[in-house]
Every structure is written in structure tokens, then in C-alpha cells.
Design an enzyme around this catalytic site. Structure first.
Site, short mmCIF file in Angstrom:
data_model
loop_
_atom_site.label_atom_id
_atom_site.label_comp_id
_atom_site.label_asym_id
_atom_site.label_seq_id
_atom_site.Cartn_x
_atom_site.Cartn_y
_atom_site.Cartn_z
N ASP A 132 10.18 1.33 0.70
CA ASP A 132 9.20 1.78 -0.30
C ASP A 132 9.81 2.92 -1.11
O ASP A 132 9.16 3.93 -1.37
CB ASP A 132 7.90 2.22 0.36
CG ASP A 132 6.76 2.36 -0.65
OD1 ASP A 132 6.83 1.71 -1.71
OD2 ASP A 132 5.83 3.13 -0.40
N MET A 151 -0.27 6.36 4.42
CA MET A 151 -1.53 5.75 4.82
C MET A 151 -2.50 6.76 5.41
O MET A 151 -3.52 6.38 5.97
CB MET A 151 -1.26 4.65 5.83
CG MET A 151 -0.71 5.15 7.16
SD MET A 151 -0.46 3.82 8.31
CE MET A 151 -2.10 3.16 8.43
#
Length: 906
Positions: free
Chosen positions: A145, A20
Site C-alpha cells: 500500500d 484501519m
């Protein structure tokens, strides 16, 4: 951002997007090296929930340390300063960022071809990848993930798992919407978290996930590596989700018949729709793949339908190991130490204890035996100090192996021959001698020293001398003895090495005496001994403020007091920090200074990454010091890296084979790894060194219970302990009585103890232990009174020390004994949250066991069995033997899950 300054970091280029945050290459101006920096964009930092997630990402990664997992360095914020010109970002902005080591390579998604990877390369990636997941799952962290873009292969061929930014530290809700493929769904409650093509069915549906979701994602990756295609496909998000939930992909061996059929079986089981039908741990997948690889390489495993080649071609360097790498910067271990560590840019991977080189194995070995004190008994410390300092000086000599003082000191007063001692220590030479300090009469203030160098092989005296000097010349004599020994051994030293050999730790004899006496107290782990050590070291530095070694030991003694819970006040922690800082300022090239720094970070704050960097710095300055290897090993096992820890402990024991504490620590490692025969072998050696070693007996007791699943040999250990108030002895005899279900005796065993038993991770009010025994005995009235008395005391204690997880877990058990289910579970979970396994893999299991006991007492058997399964899956001192014997689990014995646990782990 390019050309800007972030504190000590100068941003030089942008590398791309990572998780991110944006990732930049930067120059660390303090350590003169390149690093990577992940920066949170300003608009995200302004949103509290996004900042929280960014910090959570850092926390998740920082909890992990494994050769195949990139680990975080530090999380910081700084004001952006214009350095070299215009660029992204404005000067004066506050920037939140993570500092990372710069590692370059190619991610796995760039390596997989349309036909997949060759079989050997599949194993080269899959085995370390599953080993990394095993380590993460053992710390309670789920990646969530996992995909090829988050697995990098470096230029050297090392596999690194990236971006644990979605790691599930605890049950969390997710947020954000998504409509694209591939997609990340990151915001609203009930939605999935991860990248869709690699999601598990439960993840795609937005259901709660655990580590088995990672195993499904791993299966997708293995499928793609083996076949060049993904097992599930769809043109839209809906169709892809439908494929994940319903489709059964063809076996990879149908797509590539040259693959071993067992590989298809492993991948197929990873891809089971129901979590319960998959492998239940990454360790199981790791073991399958590693075993299959061995079978394939040996020719024992047939290929699905193709003939085996006559002989495998020699391996050559793979293309991805030849690339001049330009890739995503990733995380790995680095140091933002409390103080600047020199030479940091030359450090190898922290925590990896390489086997000794051939040169190291061939080096001459020597031990300095305790000098015989010919004066009054009160001068014994002076003779010990002579051996201590000669040992210390010889340890600076390259190419010479020196047995530690701790091992050599066990021969004080020994009647063994030099050849017997030499064989036991595995040395070529021994130094021995005598010393007399004339304090009065003729020659007052003088010392007479007579050293000898003995060759062990033929018991020949190679050299001897006699020194008669004034006492203040004692340090010159130590240097002369060390230098003469080096000459006799035929070792040539450079001028700088000669200088190190001659350097004296202090010129104050009284300060040196206090220092030597203090060292003897540090090897004992009780509060009074450690406080006595502090007092002596403080006296040493008061007499000589420039005595760096005394400052280093003072820091370690303060930090030990904090570590064992005897005093965790801020003033005690500050005293440890200031002493470590002073040692480093006075002696920045001394391994002792970095050893003290490492123990401060470890003991006072559980800052394992910083501790390991300090130990690495110490090891660079003087390789293979047993104390450094021991400290390193202690930190590694706290981080759950048990095999690395054990290798370092084993190496340290070779260099210090009669060090009581080292033998105890190595033996306890074997106990936690459930290698009970090896544990007993090492711990028996410990008893030869010191028959009254309480902690040695504690781990022998645990090893016998784990090995036998009976109380017979364990009883002999408990009966051999002296009837004193020593906490660990009292606790062990109490446990023995409980296992034998003699509850009246268990209560009686507690009588010599104080109100609180403190022994390592054990912090139990004696009233609570008595209450548990009385409850098991069926004496409800006395048990309730004891539980109530415990509750009142612990609630008062918790008001004063809310950070003490030991108090909370005991309070949870007391609440359970009183039938207060919600309060009991709350306090047990709070203790686990305050001190999770991810923080401490050594003491953390004790809190897991306490949680299982609480669940059992309040009538939640499934939850209790879940905790026990977790406990038996990871290294811990809990064994199937204890599960069978301890009466705490009687309420579970008729539950089918109990029998399954016995079968699974027995």
C-alpha cells in the site's frame, strides 16, 4: 475516548485515522512522555477476522527496524477506565491497541506541488525511501500500500514509511468490496489489496504479488514527485484500472525537461507492466538513485534539455523543515520493557551508533594489564580480579577511555615491553603490578599489592605504590588505586563521580572470587563452560545476595544457554529473567544491569526491540562500553541492519582491540556482507590473540571459499584444526571433505562427534551428515539406512520439542533423502515459518539454504534456485564459491537458472 485511561496510558486527544484504526495522542504515565495509540474500534474487535488482521498489521511492522521505517512498539489490550470526564468509549470496555512513539510531520502527499518537487528534494525523499523498502524486502515483507500518504517527512526532514498494515508476510487472500476512487479493496479472495492509483498491474487484477509490486508503486510515487501528476488516470475505477494495465505514460523528462534523463529511465523501468521487466530489487533502485544523485551533485550528469546552472545555490532550510508540525502520529521504536527503564524519555534513536565526538577521540586512553600473581597458581583468579575491578572503576570516569579487560588479559605472562603493548592497544598509559595473598604463616590473611602507572610514550613510571592490607580491605585498595591514577592523570571528578569510583561491588571476598572465575567461563560458547559459569555466579549471589554484578552475569549465562539451544526449558528462561530482574532492582543505575536485561531479551526470547532499548539505557549511563556496543551490534544484525551492526562492532573493537569474541563477531559480519579481505584481516588478528579459536577458523574458512571459490586455502584452515570432538571443528573438516568430494573421509571425520553436532545455527545429527555423504558417493543402501535411522530419531525428538526449528529442517532433509517429497517440503517450510528471516537475519539464512537443498533433493529445481537467489541477494555466509563447489547443487548445474545465478551474483 478522550480523557480515558488505558492501563498506564491517558488519552489526551484524537489525531485521526491511521490504516484501519483510530489514532490518539496519549500520555505514558510510567515513562512520563507522550506516545501515540492506534485503537481498534469495538465493532471491529468483535469480528475475529478483523482482529486477526489488526494483529497481523502489528506483527508486520514489528518485524522491521530501520531509520526510515516507523517501527511498532507493543500490541496490547486493556480495560477502558474513565479518568478526566466524558468522551468517546465507555468505561469498562476492553480495547485492543498499538502503542507508538509520537512523531509529527507532514505526509508526502501534502508536500508535492502541482509542479512536483525540486530535484534535490526528490533525492532527499527517494533515496531513504528506497533504502527503507530494501530493508523491508530483505525481511520478506512487501508493503502493498505504498503511496505518498504513507510516507511522512518529519519536522527534521527525516523520511518515514508508514502503515505496513497491508504487508504481505506470506501469501494471503484479501477481503472487502470497493467502488470509490481512491479505494482500498480488502476482503474477497481474488480482489486487490492497496490503494488503487498506486497499484501495480498484478495488484489491480487481484493476482499474487511480491516485492516487485512495491517497486511499481514506488515508480508511481517518483513520477508524481518529479512531475506533479500521476502517470495513470481515470474518472472511474474501471477506467483507472484500464490505464494502469495498458497505458504507457509520457516520460517525466517530457513533462519536466530540467530533470536528468537517467531519472526518467529509472522511473520508466519501475513502471514496467511485467514484474520481470522492472528492477528486481529495491536495492537496485536505491543504488541507481544514489549514484545519480552523486553524479548530479558533481556535475557529471547532464540535464535532459536545459543548461546546467553555473553553480548550485547554497542549500537553505526547506519549508517542510520549518513547519511547526501538526500531523498524523506514527510508529517508531519505543520500549515496553519487562521492567521500568529510567530516563526513557531522553533516549535517542535506538541502535544508531554515532561516530565518536572530537572530544571522545582526544581523551586519554588507558589499559589495566593483568597483575602478576606472586602466590600459588590457584590464586591466579585473585590477581585477575584485581585488574577486573580497577578496570571497571576507571570505566566510570568521564573523559577517560579504558581498554576492556578482555583485551588487556591477553597480555597475561607476555614478554612484550610496555611500549609494544601500548602501541598494540593504542593507549597512553598502562597500569601493571603484582599481588601476593598470604594464606598461611606470618601475615596470613593479608595481601600485598604493588601497582604502577606507566606512560607509554617514554616508558616512564609516573606513579607507584605498595599496599599491605588484610584481605577484606581489598576493595578499598582497588578504590585507592583507581583514585590515585585519576589524580595522576589530572582528571577532576565531581563528588558523585568520586563516589562511583569508590563503590565496591561486594564486601565478600569469596563471592568476588567466584564471580571473577565465572566471567572467564562466559567467554567460551560450549555448554559445559556456560553451566560452570552459572554454578560460580550462583555461588557468588548465595554468599552475597546483594551482589548486583554477579546477578547480571548470572542472567547472561542462563540466557546464553537458552540461545545456543543447550537448554530452552521454561525453568532456564525463568532463571535468566529472575536474575536480570534482581540485578536491575539492586543496581538501577548500573549499565551492567541493563546489559544483562538486553541480553536476556535477545538470547531468551529474540525480543530485539526490547533488547535494543536496554542497550540504549546502558549506553546513556556509560557511553561506549565495548560489551554494550557488541550486544547492540549482535541484535542489529539479527534484525538485518548489518551496516549499523558493523559500525558498532568496529567501534567496540577500537576500544577492545584484542577481544577474541569481538574480533570473531566483527569478522563474521564482514563474511556475511561478503567483504572477505576485511574479514580475513580481522580474523587473522583474532588468531594472533588466540591461535586455537575455533569460531575464528570457521569464518576464515568461509571467507577463503567465498574469496577464492576454491578449496586450497580453506583446506589449510581445516587441516590446522585439532583432531578433537569439538563440534565446530568436526563439522568444518566434514565440509572440507565434502567440497573435495572425498565422501569416505567425510564420514570418517564424523567419528569423534556425538550424535548431534551443535555449532551456532548448525544442529545436525551426525547420522544425517553421514547419510548425505553416502548418498553423494552412490552408496544407496547405506545412505538409506542412515536416512531412516535419522528420521526415527528426529521424529521422536520432535514429539518432545515441537518448537525446535532445527529439528524440523533436519527432518525435512532426511525425508528428502528417503524420497518423501511432500513430507520433506512440509517440514522445511514449517522450519522457515517457525524461524523466518524476519526474526533472525543471522541464523535465518541457514534455513533458507536447507530449503534449497530439500527442493534440490526432491527434484524441484526452480524452487531451489529461487531460494538460492534469495540467499545470495541478502547478507549471509553463503557465497558463489559455495554454490560452485558444494555437491548438493550438482543436480542444478545444467539448469539455465543456475548459470544465471552465477552470472548475476558472481
Amino acid at each position: 475516548m478522550i480523557g480515558k485511561q488505558l492501563g498506564y496510558l491517558r488519552i489526551t486527544s484524537k489525531l485521526g485515522q491511521g490504516g484501519m484504526g483510530e489514532v490518539y495522542r496519549a500520555e505514558d504515565t510510567r515513562l512520563n512522555r507522550e506516545v501515540a495509540v492506534k485503537v481498534l474500534p469495538a465493532e471491529m474487535a468483535d469480528a475475529p477476522e478483523r482482529l486477526e488482521r489488526f494483529q497481523r498489521e502489528a506483527k508486520a511492522v514489528a518485524a522491521l527496524n530501520h531509520p526510515n521505517i516507523v517501527t511498532i512498539h507493543s500490541v496490547e489490550q486493556a480495560t477502558l477506565v474513565e479518568s478526566q470526564g466524558p468522551g468517546d468509549g465507555a468505561a469498562g470496555d476492553t480495547v485492543h491497541f498499538i502503542v507508538m512513539e509520537l512523531v509529527e510531520g507532514r505526509t508526502l502527499d501534502h508536500l508535492i506541488t502541482e509542479r512536483g518537487l525540486p530535484l534535490d528534494e526528490i533525492f532527499d525523499v527517494a533515496v531513504p525511501l528506497t533504502d527503507a523498502l530494501t530493508a523491508a524486502h530483505a525481511q520478506g515483507i512487501t508493503h502493498r500500500d505504498l503511496k505518498p500518504a504513507n510516507v511522512m517527512v518529519t519536522g527534521e526532514g527525516r523520511v518515514k514509511v508508514l502503515d505496513f498494515g497491508l504487508a504481505k508476510l506470506q501469501q494471503e487472500t484479501a477481503a472487502a468490496d470497493a467502488t470509490q476512487l481512491p479505494t482500498e479493496v480488502l476482503t474477497q479472495e481474488g480482489l486487490a489489496l492497496g490503494t488503487l492509483p498506486y497499484m501495480s498491474p498484478e495488484q489491480a487484477e487481484g493476482k499474487p504479488v511480491d516485492h516487485r509490486s512495491d517497486i511499481f508503486s514506488l515508480g508511481v510515487m517518483l513520477y508524481e514527485m518529479a512531475s506533479g501528476r500521476r502517470p495513470f488516470a481515470g474518472d472511474t475505477t474501471a477506467s483507472l484500472v484500464s490505464s494502469i494495465l495498458r497505458d504507457a505514460p509520457p516520460a517525466v523528462t517530457e513533462l519536466n525537461p530540467e530533470l536528468p534523463r537517467h531519472l526518467g529511465r529509472v522511473i520508466g523501468r519501475c513502471l514496467e507492466k511485467q514484474p520481470a521487466d522492472r528492477y528486481q530489487s529495491a536495492r537496485d533502485v536505491y543504488n541507481e538513485l544514489r549514484g545519480l544523485r552523486k553524479e548530479v551533485e558533481s556535475g557529471a550528469t547532464p540535464i535532459s534539455s536545459a543548461a546546467l546552472p553555473a553553480a548550485p545555490a547554497p542549500k537553505t532550510a526547506r519549508p517542510y523543515r520549518l513547519w511547526a508540525v501538526a500531523g498524523l502520529a506514527v510508529l517508531a521504536l519505543a520500549l515496553v520493557a519487562l521492567w521500568l527503564l529510567p530516563g526513557g524519555d531522553e533516549a535517542g534513536p535506538a541502535g544508531i551508533a554515532e561516530p565518536p565526538s572530537a572530544a571522545a577521540e582526544a581523551r586519554q586512553m588507558i589499559a589495566v594489564l593483568p597483575f602478576e600473581n606472586l602466590g600459588p597458581p590457584e590464586d591466579e583468579y585473585f590477581a585477575a580480579g584485581m585488574a577486573e575491578e580497577i578496570t571497571s572503576r576507571l570505566s566510570t570516569v568521564p573523559g577517560l577511555g579504558v581498554i576492556s579487560r578482555k583485551s588487556a588479559m591477553t597480555y597475561a605472562g607476555s614478554t612484550k615491553t610496555t611500549q609494544e603493548i601500548g602501541r598494540e592497544l593504542a593507549v597512553d598509559y598502562l597500569i601493571q603490578g603484582s599481588i601476593r595473598w598470604a594464606r598461611s604463616g606470618e601475615g596470613a590473611g593479608r595481601v600485598r599489592i604493588t601497582p604502577q602507572l606507566i606512560r607509554v610514550s617514554d616508558d616512564t613510571q609516573v606513579w607507584s605504590a605498595a599496599y599491605d592490607r588484610v584481605v577484606n580491605d581489598i576493595f578499598d585498595v582497588q578504590s585507592e588505586i583507581a583514585a590515585q591514577v585519576i589524580d595522576e592523570l589530572g582528571i577532576t571528578l565531581r563528588a558523585t563521580e568520586r563516589g562511583a569510583l569508590a563503590a565496591a561491588p561486594t564486601d565478600n571476598v569469596e563471592a568476588f572470587g567466584a564471580y571473577v572465575r565465572g566471567i572467564d567461563y562466559t567467554v567460551q560458547w560450549d555448554a559445559e563452560s556456560l553451566r560452570q559459569a552459572v554454578s560460580l555466579f550462583e555461588r557468588a549471589v548465595e554468599l552475597d545476595p546483594g551482589f548486583a554484578a554477579a546477578w547480571a552475569y548470572l542472567a547472561r549465562a542462563h540466557a546464553q544457554i537458552v540461545h545456543f539451544g543447550f537448554d530452552r526449558s521454561e525453568s532456564r528462561i525463568s532463571a535468566a529473567r529472575e536474575a536480570a530482574q534482581r540485578a536491575l532492582e539492586l543496581a538501577p543505575e548500573s549499565p551492567q544491569s541493563y546489559q544483562a536485561l538486553g541480553m536476556y531479551h535477545y538470547h531468551a526470547h529474540k525480543e530485539y526491540g526490547l533488547a535494543e532499548e536496554a542497550f540504549a539505557a546502558a549506553d546513556r549511563l556509560r557511553p561506549d562500553l565495548p560489551e554494550v556496543l557488541e550486544g547492540w551490534g549482535l541484535v542489529q544484525r539479527r534484525r538485518g541492519r548489518w551496516e549499523e551492526s558493523t559500525r558498532n562492532m568496529e567501534k567496540a573493537v577500537r576500544l577492545s582491540p584484542r577481544d577474541e569474541n569481538l574480533l570473531i563477531n566483527l569478522g563474521s559480519n564482514y563474511v556475511y556482507l561478503r567483504r572477505y579481505p576485511e574479514a580475513l584481516q580481522v580474523l587473522d588478528r583474532c588468531l594472533e590473540v588466540r591461535p586455537d579459536a575455533y569460531w575464528c577458523q570457521n569464518y576464515r574458512w568461509e571467507a577463503f571459499v567465498g574469496l577464492d571459490g576454491t578449496t586450497s586455502r580453506a583446506r589449510k584452515v581445516a587441516d590446522a584444526l585439532p583432531r578433537s570432538g569439538m563440534d565446530i571443528a568436526v563439522f568444518l573438516r566434514y565440509l572440507q571433505a565434502v567440497l573435495e568430494r572425498d565422501y569416505e573421509r567425510a564420514v570418517a571425520e564424523l567419528e569423534p562427534a556425538d550424535e548431534i553436532i551443535e555449532a551456532g545455527a548448525v544442529h545436525r545429527p551426525t547420522s544425517l551428515l553421514a547419510a548425505l555423504a553416502l548418498s553423494l558417493q552412490g552408496d544407496s543402501a547405506r545412505a538409506r539406512e542412515a536416512f531412516e535411522r535419522t528420521r526415527r530419531a528426529l521424529e521422536r525428538d520432535l514429539e518432545q520439542r515441537p518448537e525446535h526449528f532445527e529439528v524440523r529442517t533436519s527432518l525435512g532433509i532426511a525425508y528428502a533423502g528417503l524420497g518423501r517429497r511432500e513430507a520433506a517440503v512440509r517440514e522445511g517450510l514449517r522450519a522457515l515459518e517457525a524461524y523466518p528471516l524476519s526474526r533472525d537475519a543471522t541464523w535465518g539464512p541457514d534455513l533458507v539454504k536447507d530449503m534449497a537443498q530439500i527442493y534440490t533433493m526432491v527434484g524441484q529445481p526452480e524452487d531451489a534456485l529461487g531460494q538460492l537467489d534469495r540467499l545470495l541477494t541478502i547478507p549471509s555466509n553463503f557465497s558463489v564459491g559455495l554454490l560452485r563447489l558444494e555437491p548438493w547443487w550438482d543436480a542444478l548445474r545444467d539448469h539455465p537458472g543456475y548459470r544465471e545465478l552465477i552470472e548475476k551474483h558472481g
